[in-house]
Design an enzyme around this catalytic site. Structure first.
Site, PDB file in Angstrom:
ATOM      1  N   GLU A  37      63.556  45.118   4.556  1.00 57.00           N
ATOM      2  CA  GLU A  37      62.937  45.432   5.853  1.00 57.00           C
ATOM      3  C   GLU A  37      62.982  46.934   6.127  1.00 57.00           C
ATOM      4  O   GLU A  37      62.081  47.496   6.736  1.00 57.00           O
ATOM      5  CB  GLU A  37      63.641  44.672   6.988  1.00 57.00           C
ATOM      6  CG  GLU A  37      63.398  43.168   6.979  1.00 57.00           C
ATOM      7  CD  GLU A  37      61.946  42.794   7.294  1.00 57.00           C
ATOM      8  OE1 GLU A  37      61.038  43.234   6.570  1.00 57.00           O
ATOM      9  OE2 GLU A  37      61.741  42.020   8.240  1.00 57.00           O
ATOM     10  N   THR A  48      54.714  46.845  11.951  1.00 58.93           N
ATOM     11  CA  THR A  48      55.969  46.852  12.712  1.00 58.93           C
ATOM     12  C   THR A  48      56.402  48.289  13.015  1.00 58.93           C
ATOM     13  O   THR A  48      56.873  48.582  14.116  1.00 58.93           O
ATOM     14  CB  THR A  48      57.060  46.108  11.921  1.00 58.93           C
ATOM     15  OG1 THR A  48      56.569  44.804  11.622  1.00 58.93           O
ATOM     16  CG2 THR A  48      58.346  45.981  12.724  1.00 58.93           C
TER      17      THR A  48
END
Ligand SMILES: Nc1ncnc2c1ncn2[C@@H]1O[C@H](COP(=O)(O)OP(=O)(O)OP(=O)(O)O)[C@@H](O)[C@H]1O
Ligand SMILES: N[C@@H](CCO)C(=O)O
Length: 309
Positions: free
Chosen positions: A131, A184
């Site tokens: 991530e 994101t």
């Protein structure tokens, strides 16, 4: 014959309104698959990617599958090679944990291939490294539920303290995915860097209420707690139809709705499948009016998480 292991990891809804970066849950059926096999050549190699429209990187230091496996191998001091094939089931930049599902499936397959040196909770430590390269932040609220299934709380990051929560029976989720992409990293950049004491108190009350509601199977309490005063006020502006949807479903009997992860997908929790379906129909109308195509998914909370196929 070369031993190959294939795993599936599900889509996830991160934040769940009041749990910014600390709460998420997994969805049924939708997800990514990854196949891993040992190779004679040292190093990790992505040999195939399907379902991404040619957009995902093959470089081992950029793909979340290989970054996650590399973090695990570094921890083990393992230097042999692996070949990785990725079958994308999730759209990119959707808010359904696409980068996380790839990392979780890759880790579960590689862990099985090595004879299970880690349990799934330990794998979260490696998945967050993926991530970090996908969006610049090592948040665990997609990877943890994708690996473990159910609702998962990240009580702390240093060190990681990951807690699986109960899933009330009869709880259904509707996901409305308007055909837009939001990275994101971009939707993190619009967040306020500081919050007021008042907002912090409101958010703490709601996250505590939501968790109590899950334990007590109290749909009314869950409904009262599905509020986000931290991320939603700025991020909702990036999602056309967000407030229109909330208004359209007001009288349908849903528990509440919010941005799934960093959006643009919107999640709604409902106390029955019938209501979840009504939310889906109302959502289609809302997005039709504003001229956006939308995909609708209805699912119970997936309590299983990632698994070897
Ligand atoms: N295996 C992978 N699957 C998906 N994205 C990947 C993968 N490997 C690298 N990436 C990169 O991660 C970025 C997508 O991550 P992003 O967090 O924006 O999307 P997402 O995971 O769908 O979002 P969200 O977490 O809100 O659901 C893209 O830049 C993409 O190139
Ligand atoms: N907690 C993360 C989830 C991203 O899917 C965020 O809101 O940025």
């Amino acid at each position: 014959m070369k031993k190959t292991i294939r795993a599936f990891a599900p889509a996830t809804v991160a934040n769940v309104s009041c749990g910014f970066d600390i709460l998420g849950f997994a969805i049924d059926e939708l997800g990514d698959q990854v196949e891993v096999s040992l190779s004679e050549t040292p190093g990790l190699k992505v040999i195939k990617i399907e379902g991404d429209g040619g957009r995902l990187p093959y470089e081992a230091d950029k793909n979340t599958c290989t970054v996650a496996i590399q973090a695990m191998l570094d921890h083990l001091g393992y230097t042999k090679g692996m070949d990785i094939s990725l079958y994308k089931g999730l759209p990119l930049g959707s808010g359904m944990g696409s980068s996380a599902a790839s990392a979780a499936a890759a880790l579960v397959a590689a862990n099985a291939l090595l004879g299970y040196p880690f349990d799934k909770k330990q794998l979260v430590n490696f998945a967050i490294e993926a991530e970090r390269i996908a969006c610049g932040a090592a948040h665990a609220d997609n990877v943890a539920p994708s690996l473990l299934g159910g609702f998962v709380l990240i009580r702390d990051y240093e060190p990681l303290d990951v807690i699986k929560l109960p899933v009330p029976s009869g709880l259904y989720c509707t996901l409305l995915h308007p055909h837009l992409e939001l990275n994101t990293s971009d939707s993190r950049s619009v967040l306020r860097k500081q919050i007021s004491l008042k907002d912090s108190t409101i958010q703490s009350g709601n996250i505590a209420g939501l968790i109590a509601g899950l334990f007590q199977e109290d749909f009314n309490l869950i409904s009262r707690s599905l509020k986000d005063v931290i991320a939603e006020p700025t991020r909702a502006l990036l999602i056309p139809g967000f407030y229109e949807l909330r208004e359209a479903i007001q009288t349908i009997g849903a528990l509440g709705s919010g941005i799934s992860g960093s959006g643009p997908t919107i999640f709604t929790l409902s106390p029955s499948q019938a209501i979840a379906k009504k939310v889906g129909s109302a959502g289609k109308e809302v997005f039709k009016k504003i001229g956006l195509d939308v995909d609708v998914y209805i699912s119970e909370v997936n309590d299983r998480g990632a698994y070897v196929i």
